[in-house]
Design a protein around this motif. Structure first.
Motif, PDB file in Angstrom:
ATOM      1  N   THR A  33       0.830  -1.208   0.000  1.00 35.64           N
ATOM      2  CA  THR A  33       0.000   0.000   0.000  1.00 35.64           C
ATOM      3  C   THR A  33       0.862   1.253   0.000  1.00 35.64           C
ATOM      4  O   THR A  33       0.585   2.203  -0.729  1.00 35.64           O
ATOM      5  N   ASN A  36       3.853   1.522  -1.236  1.00 37.49           N
ATOM      6  CA  ASN A  36       4.445   1.646  -2.566  1.00 37.49           C
ATOM      7  C   ASN A  36       3.418   2.100  -3.597  1.00 37.49           C
ATOM      8  O   ASN A  36       3.749   2.832  -4.528  1.00 37.49           O
ATOM      9  N   TYR A  37       2.166   1.712  -3.419  1.00 35.20           N
ATOM     10  CA  TYR A  37       1.082   2.203  -4.278  1.00 35.20           C
ATOM     11  C   TYR A  37       0.942   3.717  -4.125  1.00 35.20           C
ATOM     12  O   TYR A  37       0.813   4.450  -5.108  1.00 35.20           O
ATOM     13  N   ARG A  43       3.931   5.422  -5.824  1.00 31.34           N
ATOM     14  CA  ARG A  43       3.750   5.491  -7.287  1.00 31.34           C
ATOM     15  C   ARG A  43       2.780   6.609  -7.643  1.00 31.34           C
ATOM     16  O   ARG A  43       3.011   7.359  -8.590  1.00 31.34           O
ATOM     17  N   LYS A  59      10.136   3.884  -5.294  1.00 32.25           N
ATOM     18  CA  LYS A  59       9.724   2.793  -4.413  1.00 32.25           C
ATOM     19  C   LYS A  59      10.633   2.767  -3.192  1.00 32.25           C
ATOM     20  O   LYS A  59      11.836   2.978  -3.302  1.00 32.25           O
TER      21      LYS A  59
END
Length: 88
Positions: A29, A31-32, A35, A41
């Protein structure tokens, strides 16, 4: 509500997250989110520190709340184009 914000900012500037995703996959989550924010990352480890277990809600109270919030949730899901399974 959310509608006035959507009139000021473009829809692609919003990120709607389900807290269940956060609790079940903290690193994924994060890393989402990175992005979405166009950030690199992060390979670090994240820990979830809330180790308490919530008390069980009475089933009749849960049903009453689900029934009450269902039309509001439906309106929200339509507005954001995303569905969360809050009735499980």
């Amino acid at each position: 509500g959310l509608q006035p914000w959507l009139e000021i900012f473009s829809f692609d500037q919003f990120l709607f997250l389900n807290s269940d995703d956060f609790y079940h996959d903290l690193t994924g989550t994060f890393n989402y989110v990175f992005r979405f924010l166009d950030l690199p990352k992060h390979n670090g480890r994240y820990d979830y520190y809330n180790l308490t277990t919530p008390s069980k809600m009475r089933e009749d109270t849960r049903r009453e709340l689900l029934d009450y919030f269902r039309p509001y949730n439906k309106k929200l899901f339509k507005l954001i184009g995303k569905q969360f399974d809050w009735e499980k």
